[in-house]
Design an enzyme around this catalytic site. Sequence first.
Site, PDB file in Angstrom:
ATOM      1  N   ARG A   1       0.813  -1.217   0.000  1.00  0.00           N
ATOM      2  CA  ARG A   1       0.000   0.000   0.000  1.00  0.00           C
ATOM      3  C   ARG A   1       0.845   1.265   0.000  1.00  0.00           C
ATOM      4  O   ARG A   1       0.545   2.224  -0.711  1.00  0.00           O
ATOM      5  CB  ARG A   1      -0.926   0.021   1.228  1.00  0.00           C
ATOM      6  CG  ARG A   1      -1.928  -1.101   1.275  1.00  0.00           C
ATOM      7  CD  ARG A   1      -2.813  -0.966   2.494  1.00  0.00           C
ATOM      8  NE  ARG A   1      -3.657   0.175   2.347  1.00  0.00           N
ATOM      9  CZ  ARG A   1      -4.994   0.117   2.145  1.00  0.00           C
ATOM     10  NH1 ARG A   1      -5.613  -1.036   2.137  1.00  0.00           N
ATOM     11  NH2 ARG A   1      -5.687   1.207   1.992  1.00  0.00           N
TER      12      ARG A   1
ATOM     13  N   ARG B   1      -3.278  -8.264  10.771  1.00  0.00           N
ATOM     14  CA  ARG B   1      -2.523  -8.027   9.534  1.00  0.00           C
ATOM     15  C   ARG B   1      -1.038  -8.067   9.842  1.00  0.00           C
ATOM     16  O   ARG B   1      -0.604  -7.572  10.886  1.00  0.00           O
ATOM     17  CB  ARG B   1      -2.814  -6.638   8.974  1.00  0.00           C
ATOM     18  CG  ARG B   1      -4.195  -6.465   8.451  1.00  0.00           C
ATOM     19  CD  ARG B   1      -4.437  -5.015   8.107  1.00  0.00           C
ATOM     20  NE  ARG B   1      -4.546  -4.816   6.677  1.00  0.00           N
ATOM     21  CZ  ARG B   1      -4.881  -3.664   6.109  1.00  0.00           C
ATOM     22  NH1 ARG B   1      -5.075  -2.593   6.842  1.00  0.00           N
ATOM     23  NH2 ARG B   1      -4.988  -3.556   4.805  1.00  0.00           N
TER      24      ARG B   1
HETATM   25  C1  LIG Z   1      -7.810  -5.403   6.507  1.00  0.00           C
HETATM   26  C2  LIG Z   1      -8.196  -4.628   5.268  1.00  0.00           C
HETATM   27  C3  LIG Z   1      -7.821  -5.131   4.021  1.00  0.00           C
HETATM   28  C4  LIG Z   1      -8.236  -4.478   2.858  1.00  0.00           C
HETATM   29  N1  LIG Z   1      -7.872  -4.998   1.643  1.00  0.00           N
HETATM   30  C5  LIG Z   1      -8.322  -4.404   0.513  1.00  0.00           C
HETATM   31  C6  LIG Z   1      -7.974  -4.950  -0.758  1.00  0.00           C
HETATM   32  O1  LIG Z   1      -7.265  -5.955  -0.853  1.00  0.00           O
HETATM   33  N2  LIG Z   1      -8.454  -4.332  -1.869  1.00  0.00           N
HETATM   34  C7  LIG Z   1      -9.223  -3.188  -1.811  1.00  0.00           C
HETATM   35  O2  LIG Z   1      -9.604  -2.658  -2.876  1.00  0.00           O
HETATM   36  N3  LIG Z   1      -9.549  -2.646  -0.613  1.00  0.00           N
HETATM   37  C8  LIG Z   1      -9.119  -3.218   0.533  1.00  0.00           C
HETATM   38  N4  LIG Z   1      -9.441  -2.669   1.746  1.00  0.00           N
HETATM   39  C9  LIG Z   1     -10.266  -1.443   1.779  1.00  0.00           C
HETATM   40  C10 LIG Z   1      -9.383  -0.214   1.532  1.00  0.00           C
HETATM   41  O3  LIG Z   1      -8.342  -0.233   2.467  1.00  0.00           O
HETATM   42  C11 LIG Z   1     -10.188   1.065   1.675  1.00  0.00           C
HETATM   43  O4  LIG Z   1     -11.393   0.959   0.944  1.00  0.00           O
HETATM   44  C12 LIG Z   1      -9.403   2.277   1.149  1.00  0.00           C
HETATM   45  O5  LIG Z   1      -8.142   2.354   1.735  1.00  0.00           O
HETATM   46  C13 LIG Z   1     -10.189   3.546   1.421  1.00  0.00           C
HETATM   47  O6  LIG Z   1      -9.440   4.663   1.038  1.00  0.00           O
HETATM   48  P1  LIG Z   1      -9.942   6.136   1.407  1.00  0.00           P
HETATM   49  O7  LIG Z   1      -8.955   7.055   0.786  1.00  0.00           O
HETATM   50  O8  LIG Z   1     -11.386   6.265   1.087  1.00  0.00           O
HETATM   51  O9  LIG Z   1      -9.862   6.202   2.993  1.00  0.00           O
HETATM   52  P2  LIG Z   1      -8.586   6.213   3.952  1.00  0.00           P
HETATM   53  O10 LIG Z   1      -7.524   5.310   3.444  1.00  0.00           O
HETATM   54  O11 LIG Z   1      -9.104   5.959   5.329  1.00  0.00           O
HETATM   55  O12 LIG Z   1      -8.019   7.696   3.847  1.00  0.00           O
HETATM   56  C14 LIG Z   1      -8.661   8.773   4.518  1.00  0.00           C
HETATM   57  C15 LIG Z   1      -7.659   9.922   4.587  1.00  0.00           C
HETATM   58  O13 LIG Z   1      -8.332  11.074   5.099  1.00  0.00           O
HETATM   59  C16 LIG Z   1      -7.601  11.618   6.192  1.00  0.00           C
HETATM   60  N5  LIG Z   1      -8.603  12.238   7.068  1.00  0.00           N
HETATM   61  C17 LIG Z   1      -9.438  11.591   7.925  1.00  0.00           C
HETATM   62  N6  LIG Z   1     -10.258  12.470   8.513  1.00  0.00           N
HETATM   63  C18 LIG Z   1      -9.953  13.685   8.007  1.00  0.00           C
HETATM   64  C19 LIG Z   1     -10.485  14.994   8.211  1.00  0.00           C
HETATM   65  N7  LIG Z   1     -11.506  15.216   9.064  1.00  0.00           N
HETATM   66  N8  LIG Z   1      -9.926  16.043   7.518  1.00  0.00           N
HETATM   67  C20 LIG Z   1      -8.894  15.827   6.641  1.00  0.00           C
HETATM   68  N9  LIG Z   1      -8.365  14.612   6.424  1.00  0.00           N
HETATM   69  C21 LIG Z   1      -8.890  13.547   7.077  1.00  0.00           C
HETATM   70  C22 LIG Z   1      -6.857  10.444   6.780  1.00  0.00           C
HETATM   71  O14 LIG Z   1      -5.717  10.863   7.515  1.00  0.00           O
HETATM   72  C23 LIG Z   1      -6.507   9.647   5.549  1.00  0.00           C
HETATM   73  O15 LIG Z   1      -5.318  10.076   4.958  1.00  0.00           O
HETATM   74  C24 LIG Z   1      -9.026  -3.293   2.935  1.00  0.00           C
HETATM   75  C25 LIG Z   1      -9.373  -2.769   4.186  1.00  0.00           C
HETATM   76  C26 LIG Z   1      -8.953  -3.436   5.343  1.00  0.00           C
HETATM   77  C27 LIG Z   1      -9.362  -2.860   6.681  1.00  0.00           C
END
Ligand SMILES: Cc1cc2nc3c(=O)[nH]c(=O)nc-3n(C[C@H](O)[C@H](O)[C@H](O)COP(=O)(O)OP(=O)(O)OC[C@H]3O[C@@H](n4cnc5c(N)ncnc54)[C@H](O)[C@@H]3O)c2cc1C
Length: 434
Positions: free
Chosen positions: A128, A208
């Site tokens: 990642r 993990r």
């Molecule tokens: C165990 C596990 C395994 C997984 N494996 C897979 C896989 O194999 N394949 C797949 O497609 N998906 C997988 N996922 C799902 C995937 O990890 C998530 O769907 C994805 O990382 C979501 O990305 P995001 O950017 O939406 O959220 P996040 O990665 O949570 O990013 C959110 C960002 O916003 C920031 N933030 C939070 N609150 C605020 C705020 N109020 N103001 C400003 N910034 C803020 C945080 O610091 C962070 O940088 C897995 C999840 C888990 C838990």
Amino acid sequence: MIAPASAPDRATRQKPFTIAICGGGIAGLALAIGLLRHGVPFHLYESAHAFAEVGAGVGFGPNALRAMSLIDPRVREGYSKRATGNAHGDKRRVYFDFLAGMDCGVGKAGKKVATVWAGDVGNSTVHRAQFLDELVALVPGENVTFGKRVVEVEELEGRVRLHFADGGTAEASAAVGCDGVKSKLRHVVLGSDDGAAHPTFTGKYAYRGLIPMEKAVDLLGDELARNSIMWLGNHGHVLTFPIEQGATMNVVAIHTKRDGTWHDERWVFPVDRAQMQADFYAWGDSVSKILSLMQHPDLWALFDYPPAPTYCRGRTCLTGDAAHASTPHQGAGAGMALEDAFLLSSLLGAVRESSEIESAFCAFDKVRRPRTQRLVRTSREAGELYDLEAVGVRDDRGRLEADLGSRFGWIWEESLEGELVEALGLLGGRARLV
Ligand SMILES: Cc1cc2nc3c(=O)[nH]c(=O)nc-3n(C[C@H](O)[C@H](O)[C@H](O)COP(=O)(O)OP(=O)(O)OC[C@H]3O[C@@H](n4cnc5c(N)ncnc54)[C@H](O)[C@@H]3O)c2cc1C
């Protein structure tokens, strides 16, 4: 076919509005790259002091790889430099081999239960943090401010004002919440009184960790160590796949929490191996060996979001986990965030003026909500299936195999260009189609 915006287009066709991206994970960075490509000015606000990802693997299906190319071919190129796949024997196109991880209703420990293939792609995986590095390299530093936790979005006449935890404010034409499963912007869109604004514990948690591949090969042999394997059992499953060009084996060991509740305010924390091994004490030799090698395991409580009645309100819209956080059981949450980024950046690229942004958000919501909420629902079902808790499947290998064989097609085969055509139609047919 959708015409890609060329580099000169980007410089000369800047839109007369600006987007505030709140959160810089995969969803926020991918959206930023898509907006750059469409000449949409943006600023990204990230609450942390730097971009960061967990030290773990992530797998992507064919849909996610297509989304990368559509957002910007450089995303796919960067990903491909870091990507890994099944490396041993003729498993390149295999998504996962599913095996019994213990003596259970679907077979003795070690018995093959099913194989699922994923077109030409197989199980495409990456570390990642390495993927995040590739995304970060495509986003200009001047478009990002760190240490900015959004706590409120105020809707003003024709624009929004963000309020940050440090007391500061910033304005933009509209805001997109990419702030993950503890989203503040979800509260803005749904209201805190709406139950759907709050994440729900799914009754399962995940350990993990990573294992150096040579050690994994020594204990498990090439076939089990270098390919994607899912070990199924009573109230848990363990999956492994190679990352870092085969140098490392990624492990996720999921277990059902017996009382189904979560009270610890922490959702992610380090655990000692003994706790993990206690959960899997009745499992077979291969799973025991995998757990014995896991370095610095972390425990992740698995939360998802109830179905939201909408992903947008006024000039605020949600994408990625903030919109549809899901359990990881179909390996598709991050892939859906990439699909979101393609569609939303393309829609905003088709918008001519600020007053049309709300329509673009509505079109995004209409097209993306059914698909992404289906993922959340079916992903929970998949967890029950792998953990042999699904009624009628726990001791019926044939039914389990049939279910696995038909579970992923709708995720992988989606026409993302078709979604865009539909969404542009809703927006008034302004498509750059050739
Ligand atoms: C165990 C596990 C395994 C997984 N494996 C897979 C896989 O194999 N394949 C797949 O497609 N998906 C997988 N996922 C799902 C995937 O990890 C998530 O769907 C994805 O990382 C979501 O990305 P995001 O950017 O939406 O959220 P996040 O990665 O949570 O990013 C959110 C960002 O916003 C920031 N933030 C939070 N609150 C605020 C705020 N109020 N103001 C400003 N910034 C803020 C945080 O610091 C962070 O940088 C897995 C999840 C888990 C838990």
